[in-house]
Scaffold this active site. Structure first.
Site, PDB file in Angstrom:
ATOM      1  N   GLN A 122       0.842  -1.199   0.000  1.00  0.00           N
ATOM      2  CA  GLN A 122       0.000   0.000   0.000  1.00  0.00           C
ATOM      3  C   GLN A 122       0.879   1.251   0.000  1.00  0.00           C
ATOM      4  O   GLN A 122       1.657   1.458   0.923  1.00  0.00           O
ATOM      5  CB  GLN A 122      -0.903  -0.010   1.234  1.00  0.00           C
ATOM      6  N   GLY A 123       0.754   2.077  -1.029  1.00  0.00           N
ATOM      7  CA  GLY A 123       1.558   3.285  -1.139  1.00  0.00           C
ATOM      8  C   GLY A 123       0.768   4.533  -0.790  1.00  0.00           C
ATOM      9  O   GLY A 123       0.344   5.267  -1.688  1.00  0.00           O
ATOM     10  N   TYR A 124       0.580   4.767   0.489  1.00  0.00           N
ATOM     11  CA  TYR A 124      -0.127   5.967   0.957  1.00  0.00           C
ATOM     12  C   TYR A 124       0.855   6.958   1.578  1.00  0.00           C
ATOM     13  O   TYR A 124       1.083   8.040   1.065  1.00  0.00           O
ATOM     14  CB  TYR A 124      -1.188   5.584   1.992  1.00  0.00           C
ATOM     15  N   SER A 157       4.535  -1.392   4.167  1.00  0.00           N
ATOM     16  CA  SER A 157       4.644  -2.761   4.672  1.00  0.00           C
ATOM     17  C   SER A 157       4.822  -3.753   3.531  1.00  0.00           C
ATOM     18  O   SER A 157       4.082  -3.725   2.546  1.00  0.00           O
ATOM     19  CB  SER A 157       3.392  -3.132   5.474  1.00  0.00           C
ATOM     20  N   GLU A 242     -10.151  -1.939   5.711  1.00  0.00           N
ATOM     21  CA  GLU A 242      -9.041  -2.408   6.543  1.00  0.00           C
ATOM     22  C   GLU A 242      -9.511  -2.793   7.937  1.00  0.00           C
ATOM     23  O   GLU A 242      -8.880  -3.607   8.611  1.00  0.00           O
ATOM     24  CB  GLU A 242      -7.971  -1.310   6.641  1.00  0.00           C
ATOM     25  N   SER A 365      -3.092   7.523  12.736  1.00  0.00           N
ATOM     26  CA  SER A 365      -2.617   7.906  14.063  1.00  0.00           C
ATOM     27  C   SER A 365      -3.763   8.264  14.989  1.00  0.00           C
ATOM     28  O   SER A 365      -4.875   8.597  14.561  1.00  0.00           O
ATOM     29  CB  SER A 365      -1.652   9.091  13.957  1.00  0.00           C
TER      30      SER A 365
END
Length: 386
Positions: A122-124, A157, A242, A365
Site C-alpha cells: 500500500q503506497g499511501y 509494509s 481495513e 494515528s
C-alpha cells in the site's frame, strides 16, 4: 452452510493443517519468520477455499456471512495460524476493486489475489504526508498510454516482497481546490526499472517496513481505480475495508497475549501485587469492552463497510495493546531490559513492547482518529489544517 457448521469446518481444517513449525509464525515485528512457508500455507488456504471469504461469489469469493467471517478469524487466531502473507491484497485491494474497479481490473487482479499468486503493498504515506494523507506529493503524469510516476512512499509494509502497489498520486495540481482533489488511485507493478525499495530497520531489529522510491516508474493508462482525480474517495474506502472482520481475530490474539502475561506474572510471583493485579484486571475488562464495541461497530454499515465507529475501535485497540507491552516490561522487571543473546535477540515480550510503540501511529494515528470522531461523530467544528 449454517454458521456453527462453518465454524466446525474451519476448526477441523486448521487442526489438520497448522503445523507446530508454523504455529504463531510471523506477525508485527516478525514478518521475516518462515516467509516462504507462510506463503505456501496461504496458497493451501486458497486451494481449500478459505481465502476471500467475504467476497461475493460472482467475484471468486465464498459469499460468507459476517458471522462466518468472524468465526474464521477467531478460529484462525485460536489455532495459532501463521500471519497471512496475502493480507493486503485480500482484505484491502480486493474489496476496493469490487466496489470501485472496472470489470477488466476485476478480471485481471481478483483471481490472482484469491489464489495468492500476486502480492500487494500500500503506497499511501510519504515523508511529508503520513497522518495528513491529503498532502501527498508523489506525482503521476500521463505520457501516451502510460502513467509515469515520480515520488517517495514510506512505511510501506512488505514492499520488498510485493509484486504490485496500490498508491495515491497527484495527477492534477490542487490549485485553490481542496487538497484531496486531484489525487488518483493507481495500480503500479513493483518489479520494474524506476522502483527502488529500501528497508527501514525498526526498534525490533527487523525490517518489514520500507521506503519506496518511484523515479519514472510506469503503469498503463487503464490502471486507475475510480475516476482520475477522484482517488481520495477510493482511498478512504480502502481504509474502511481495513477495519473489517479480521479485527476480531486480532483480538483473540490479544487475549492469548494477555493470558500468557498472567501466567508469567504468576510464575514470577508478582500477580498478587496490588498494582500488577489491578492493571491485569483492567486489561481483561478493557479487552472485553473492545470486543463488544467492535461487534457493535461492525453492524453499523454505511453502504460499504463499518461506519465512523471504526475510528473508535482503532483508538481503543492501539492504546490497549501499547499498555499491555508496558505491563509486560513491568512484570519482567529488570531482566526485561536485557536482550537474551547477542547481538539483539529479543524475546516475545521485548518485541511486543517495542513494536507496540507504533500501534498508535500506523493505520491512522490517534490524533487523526480523534479528529474524525470529533468532526463526523460528535459534530464539532472542523480542525484547522495547514
Amino acid at each position: 452452510m449454517h454458521d456453527d457448521e462453518f465454524r466446525r469446518a474451519v476448526r477441523a481444517w486448521l487442526a489438520e493443517n497448522v503445523s507446530d513449525e508454523l504455529r504463531g509464525a510471523g506477525g508485527p515485528g516478525r514478518e521475516h519468520e518462515a516467509y516462504r512457508e507462510r506463503l505456501a500455507f496461504d496458497r493451501r488456504l486458497a486451494a481449500a477455499g478459505w481465502t476471500c471469504l467475504g467476497w461475493p461469489v460472482e467475484h471468486g469469493g465464498r459469499g460468507a456471512t459476517l458471522a462466518q467471517q468472524v468465526a474464521f478469524h477467531e478460529e484462525y487466531a485460536r489455532a495459532g495460524g501463521p500471519a497471512r502473507v496475502g493480507y493486503l491484497g485480500e482484505e484491502l485491494l480486493g474489496p476496493t476493486l469490487i466496489a470501485y474497479g472496472t470489470p477488466a481490473q476485476r478480471r485481471r487482479f481478483l483471481p490472482r489475489i484469491r489464489a495468492v499468486e500476486e502480492l500487494w503493498c500500500q503506497g499511501y504515506s510519504e515523508p511529508g504526508a503520513g497522518s495528513d494523507l491529503a498532502a501527498v506529493a508523489t506525482r503521476a503524469r500521463l505520457v501516451g498510454d502510460e502513467w509515469v510516476i515520480d515520488g517517495q512512499k514510506v512505511w510501506t509494509s512488505l514492499a520488498h516482497v510485493a509484486d504490485w502497489c496500490f498508491l495515491l498520486a497527484r495527477t492534477h495540481s490542487p490549485g485553490t481546490r481542496p487538497r484531496q482533489a486531484g489525487l488518483s488511485y493507481l495500480l503500479v507493478p513493483m518489479r520494474q526499472p524506476g522502483v527502488t525499495v529500501r528497508p527501514i530497520r525498526q526498534l525490533t531489529g527487523t525490517s518489514e517496513f520500507n521506503e519506496v522510491f518511484f523515479a519514472g516508474a510506469r503503469t498503463s493508462r487503464d490502471m486507475v481505480v475510480g475516476e482520475v482525480g477522484q482517488g481520495w474517495r477510493v482511498a478512504m474506502g480502502t481504509l474502511t475495508f481495513e477495519r473489517g472482520a479480521a479485527t476480531l481475530g486480532q483480538q483473540v490474539g490479544f487475549q492469548r497475549e494477555l493470558d500468557a502475561l498472567v501466567s508469567l506474572a504468576r510464575h514470577r510471583g508478582v500477580a498478587g501485587e496490588p498494582q500488577v493485579r489491578d492493571t491485569l484486571t483492567r486489561a481483561f475488562i478493557g479487552l472485553w469492552a473492545l470486543r463488544a464495541h467492535t461487534l457493535h461497530t461492525m453492524t453499523e454499515v454505511d453502504g460499504q463497510g463499518p461506519g465512523q465507529g471504526a475510528s473508535t475501535v482503532k483508538l481503543l485497540w492501539s492504546r490497549w495493546h501499547q499498555r499491555l507491552g508496558e505491563l509486560a516490561m513491568q512484570v519482567r522487571g529488570a531482566s526485561g531490559a536485557v536482550a537474551r543473546d547477542a547481538p539483539y535477540d529479543l524475546d516475545e515480550w521485548q518485541r511486543l513492547f517495542l513494536f507496540s510503540r507504533a500501534d498508535t501511529i500506523y493505520g491512522g494515528s490517534d490524533e487523526i482518529q480523534r479528529g474524525i470522531i470529533a468532526e463526523r461523530v460528535l459534530g464539532l467544528p472542523r480542525q484547522a489544517r495547514g
